[in-house]
Write an enzyme that holds these catalytic residues in place. Structure first.
Site, PDB file in Angstrom:
ATOM      1  N   ARG A  38     -28.219  13.439  28.927  1.00  0.00           N
ATOM      2  CA  ARG A  38     -26.801  13.665  28.618  1.00  0.00           C
ATOM      3  C   ARG A  38     -26.289  12.870  27.433  1.00  0.00           C
ATOM      4  O   ARG A  38     -25.108  12.936  27.118  1.00  0.00           O
ATOM      5  CB  ARG A  38     -25.945  13.325  29.859  1.00  0.00           C
ATOM      6  N   GLN A  97     -34.137   5.642  37.733  1.00  0.00           N
ATOM      7  CA  GLN A  97     -34.063   7.098  37.856  1.00  0.00           C
ATOM      8  C   GLN A  97     -35.139   7.716  36.966  1.00  0.00           C
ATOM      9  O   GLN A  97     -35.292   8.921  36.929  1.00  0.00           O
ATOM     10  CB  GLN A  97     -32.698   7.589  37.389  1.00  0.00           C
ATOM     11  N   HIS A 151     -36.480   9.098  41.410  1.00  0.00           N
ATOM     12  CA  HIS A 151     -36.678  10.506  41.037  1.00  0.00           C
ATOM     13  C   HIS A 151     -38.140  10.858  40.810  1.00  0.00           C
ATOM     14  O   HIS A 151     -38.447  11.800  40.066  1.00  0.00           O
ATOM     15  CB  HIS A 151     -35.824  10.839  39.803  1.00  0.00           C
ATOM     16  N   CYS A 170     -50.307  19.063  45.889  1.00  0.00           N
ATOM     17  CA  CYS A 170     -50.425  20.412  46.432  1.00  0.00           C
ATOM     18  C   CYS A 170     -49.337  20.623  47.475  1.00  0.00           C
ATOM     19  O   CYS A 170     -49.161  19.800  48.375  1.00  0.00           O
ATOM     20  CB  CYS A 170     -51.813  20.581  47.058  1.00  0.00           C
ATOM     21  N   CYS A 204     -54.412  24.262  44.124  1.00  0.00           N
ATOM     22  CA  CYS A 204     -55.228  23.179  44.673  1.00  0.00           C
ATOM     23  C   CYS A 204     -56.716  23.498  44.537  1.00  0.00           C
ATOM     24  O   CYS A 204     -57.145  24.641  44.733  1.00  0.00           O
ATOM     25  CB  CYS A 204     -54.858  22.989  46.139  1.00  0.00           C
ATOM     26  N   CYS A 235     -58.300  25.654  50.280  1.00  0.00           N
ATOM     27  CA  CYS A 235     -56.870  25.486  49.992  1.00  0.00           C
ATOM     28  C   CYS A 235     -56.584  26.121  48.639  1.00  0.00           C
ATOM     29  O   CYS A 235     -57.334  25.902  47.693  1.00  0.00           O
ATOM     30  CB  CYS A 235     -56.466  24.010  49.975  1.00  0.00           C
ATOM     31  N   SER A 263     -27.562   4.647  31.793  1.00  0.00           N
ATOM     32  CA  SER A 263     -27.333   5.751  32.725  1.00  0.00           C
ATOM     33  C   SER A 263     -25.892   6.241  32.601  1.00  0.00           C
ATOM     34  O   SER A 263     -24.965   5.436  32.500  1.00  0.00           O
ATOM     35  CB  SER A 263     -27.590   5.305  34.163  1.00  0.00           C
TER      36      SER A 263
HETATM   37  P1  NAD Z   1     -28.466  10.487  31.285  1.00  0.00           P
HETATM   38  O1  NAD Z   1     -29.222  11.276  30.283  1.00  0.00           O
HETATM   39  O2  NAD Z   1     -27.473  11.200  32.126  1.00  0.00           O
HETATM   40  O3  NAD Z   1     -27.670   9.314  30.550  1.00  0.00           O
HETATM   41  C1  NAD Z   1     -28.302   8.444  29.658  1.00  0.00           C
HETATM   42  C2  NAD Z   1     -27.268   7.483  29.115  1.00  0.00           C
HETATM   43  O4  NAD Z   1     -27.951   6.512  28.348  1.00  0.00           O
HETATM   44  C3  NAD Z   1     -26.248   8.160  28.203  1.00  0.00           C
HETATM   45  O5  NAD Z   1     -24.941   7.845  28.645  1.00  0.00           O
HETATM   46  C4  NAD Z   1     -26.544   7.559  26.811  1.00  0.00           C
HETATM   47  O6  NAD Z   1     -25.360   7.316  26.067  1.00  0.00           O
HETATM   48  C5  NAD Z   1     -27.229   6.275  27.148  1.00  0.00           C
HETATM   49  N1  NAD Z   1     -28.224   5.822  26.161  1.00  0.00           N
HETATM   50  C6  NAD Z   1     -29.206   6.552  25.569  1.00  0.00           C
HETATM   51  N2  NAD Z   1     -29.974   5.763  24.809  1.00  0.00           N
HETATM   52  C7  NAD Z   1     -29.464   4.513  24.904  1.00  0.00           C
HETATM   53  C8  NAD Z   1     -29.809   3.263  24.330  1.00  0.00           C
HETATM   54  N3  NAD Z   1     -30.868   3.124  23.532  1.00  0.00           N
HETATM   55  N4  NAD Z   1     -29.034   2.183  24.606  1.00  0.00           N
HETATM   56  C9  NAD Z   1     -27.943   2.295  25.423  1.00  0.00           C
HETATM   57  N5  NAD Z   1     -27.587   3.448  25.998  1.00  0.00           N
HETATM   58  C10 NAD Z   1     -28.343   4.549  25.756  1.00  0.00           C
HETATM   59  O7  NAD Z   1     -29.533   9.691  32.118  1.00  0.00           O
HETATM   60  P2  NAD Z   1     -29.561   9.309  33.659  1.00  0.00           P
HETATM   61  O8  NAD Z   1     -28.278   8.716  34.064  1.00  0.00           O
HETATM   62  O9  NAD Z   1     -30.817   8.544  33.848  1.00  0.00           O
HETATM   63  O10 NAD Z   1     -29.692  10.711  34.419  1.00  0.00           O
HETATM   64  C11 NAD Z   1     -30.562  11.693  33.976  1.00  0.00           C
HETATM   65  C12 NAD Z   1     -31.697  12.080  34.906  1.00  0.00           C
HETATM   66  O11 NAD Z   1     -32.753  12.485  34.072  1.00  0.00           O
HETATM   67  C13 NAD Z   1     -32.277  10.953  35.696  1.00  0.00           C
HETATM   68  O12 NAD Z   1     -32.175  11.354  36.983  1.00  0.00           O
HETATM   69  C14 NAD Z   1     -33.758  10.843  35.299  1.00  0.00           C
HETATM   70  O13 NAD Z   1     -34.543  11.129  36.425  1.00  0.00           O
HETATM   71  C15 NAD Z   1     -34.018  11.943  34.362  1.00  0.00           C
HETATM   72  N6  NAD Z   1     -34.643  11.604  33.054  1.00  0.00           N
HETATM   73  C16 NAD Z   1     -35.626  10.673  32.981  1.00  0.00           C
HETATM   74  C17 NAD Z   1     -36.193  10.373  31.749  1.00  0.00           C
HETATM   75  C18 NAD Z   1     -37.270   9.322  31.681  1.00  0.00           C
HETATM   76  O14 NAD Z   1     -37.981   9.122  32.669  1.00  0.00           O
HETATM   77  N7  NAD Z   1     -37.409   8.631  30.563  1.00  0.00           N
HETATM   78  C19 NAD Z   1     -35.757  11.018  30.597  1.00  0.00           C
HETATM   79  C20 NAD Z   1     -34.757  12.003  30.724  1.00  0.00           C
HETATM   80  C21 NAD Z   1     -34.201  12.271  31.960  1.00  0.00           C
END
Ligand code: NAD
Length: 272
Positions: A46, A116, A140, A148, A173, A178, A216
Site C-alpha cells: 500500500r 506480517q 502471514h 500439499c 504432491c 497422493c 506497516s
Molecule cells: P503495507 O504495504 O500495507 O504498508 C507498508 C507501509 O510501509 C506503508 O505505509 C509505507 O508508507 C511504509 N514504508 C514503505 N517503505 C518504507 C520504508 N523504507 N521506511 C518507512 N516506511 C516505509 O504493508 P503491511 O502493513 O505489512 O500489510 C501488507 C501485507 O502484505 C502484509 O500482510 C504482508 O503479509 C504482505 N506483504 C509482505 C511483504 C514482504 O514479506 N516483504 C511484501 C509485501 C506485502
C-alpha cells in the site's frame, strides 16, 4: 534525510524522544510490515510504489487460488504476462532496518519480532548477526515453503516454482498415492491466520512494555491488533513509517521517514 519531510531539528527531536523511551524499556517487541523490506528491494502493498497499484488484490485471495490455482502458480513463477505479486525473495538480503533490530536483540531489550512479512529477512539478519535467541513470529506465513492440501507434505517453494516453470501447472504432491494440489505457505486474504502464531503474538503484546511498529499501514487485521493490545495494556507505542497511519493518534511517538536510516540511528544512541 532523504524521504523525510521534517527539518533536521525536528527529526533530531523525535529521534531523541524515541531513544529516551526505549532506554527505559526492557521488554520491547517489534511489529513489522512490508515497509521494513522495501529497502531490500521487495515492494510493499500500500505504499506509494505498492503492488496494489499494479495488481488487483482480488487475485491474492483464497477464493481466487481455489478457483484458478494454475493462474496463481503461473503468476508466482513469472509465466506469461502476469506479474508476480512479490518476486521470489530467496536472493534478497536484509537491510539496515533488519540489522538494527538484530542489534536491539543483542542488547537484551527486544524480546520478539512479530512480522506480517513472508520474506524471511528478519531470520536472515538475525543469523548474519549471530542472534537466534528470540522468536520471530510470522503472522502471514512464509514464502519459503508450500504444502500439499491433501496430505500436508512440505515442499520448498523455489522447487515448486521450478516445476511450474518446467510445465507442471498446477503443481501437485509427489508422494506416492497422493495427487493433492500444492499451495503456497503464505496466508492469502480470506484465509485463517495460523492460530499458534496469533496467540503467541497477542501474548507478547499483552506482556511487553513497548511496541515499535515498523513499515506497516496498520490496516490488515487481525495482525494490526498487536499494537492495539500492547497500548491497551499500558505499553509505549512507537511508529516509524513513511506515511501516517490510522493509529498515529494512539501512539506516543511517530516518525515518518525511512526505517533503514532512522532505526539504526536510534539503536546506536541507545547503546551509547
Ligand atoms: P503495507 O504495504 O500495507 O504498508 C507498508 C507501509 O510501509 C506503508 O505505509 C509505507 O508508507 C511504509 N514504508 C514503505 N517503505 C518504507 C520504508 N523504507 N521506511 C518507512 N516506511 C516505509 O504493508 P503491511 O502493513 O505489512 O500489510 C501488507 C501485507 O502484505 C502484509 O500482510 C504482508 O503479509 C504482505 N506483504 C509482505 C511483504 C514482504 O514479506 N516483504 C511484501 C509485501 C506485502
Amino acid at each position: 534525510m532523504e524521504n523525510c519531510t521534517y527539518s533536521k531539528e525536528e527529526l533530531e527531536k523525535r529521534i531523541d524522544i524515541a531513544v529516551k523511551i526505549l532506554k527505559k524499556c526492557n521488554n520491547i517487541i517489534a511489529f513489522t510490515g512490508a515497509g521494513i523490506s522495501t529497502e531490500s528491494g521487495i515492494p510493499d502493498f500500500r505504499g506509494k510504489d505498492g503492488v496494489w497499484k499494479k495488481i488487483d488484490p482480488k487475485t491474492a485471495t483464497l477464493q481466487y487460488f481455489n478457483a484458478h490455482p494454475e493462474k496463481y502458480w503461473g503468476r508466482a513463477a513469472g509465466l506469461g504476462s502476469m506479474m508476480p505479486i512479490i518476486n521470489e525473495v530467496t536472493e534478497n538480503l536484509p537491510n539496515n532496518g533488519h540489522f538494527a533490530l538484530a542489534k536491539l536483540i543483542k542488547s537484551g531489550k527486544l524480546k520478539s519480532i512479530i512480522t506480517q512479512n513472508v520474506d524471511n529477512l528478519h531470520q536472515k539478519a538475525n543469523e548474519m548477526e549471530g542472534v537466534s535467541q528470540i522468536p520471530v513470529v510470522e503472522l502471514h506465513g512464509t514464502m519459503l515453503t508450500a504444502h500439499c492440501l491433501k496430505c500436508n507434505e512440505k515442499y520448498l517453494r523455489k522447487d515448486v516454482i521450478q516445476r511450474v516453470r518446467n510445465g507442471e501447472n498446477p503443481p501437485t504432491c509427489l508422494k506416492e498415492n497422493c495427487d493433492g494440489l500444492l499451495k503456497t505457505d503464505t496466508i492469502l486474504f480470506g484465509e485463517q491466520l495460523p492460530q499458534k502464531a496469533i496467540e503467541e503474538a497477542f501474548d507478547f503484546a499483552r506482556n511487553c512494555d513497548c511496541v515499535i511498529v515498523l513499515g506497516s499501514s496498520l490496516v490488515v487485521f487481525p495482525a494490526a491488533n498487536v499494537p492495539l493490545i500492547a497500548k491497551e495494556r499500558g505499553a509505549k507505542f512507537l511508529i516509524i513509517n513513511y506515511e501516517p497511519t490510522d493509529m498515529d493518534f494512539l501512539s506516543d511517538l511517530t516518525i515518518n521517514g525511512p526505517i533503514g536510516k532512522i532505526l539504526p540511528e536510534i539503536v546506536k544512541r541507545i547503546e551509547l
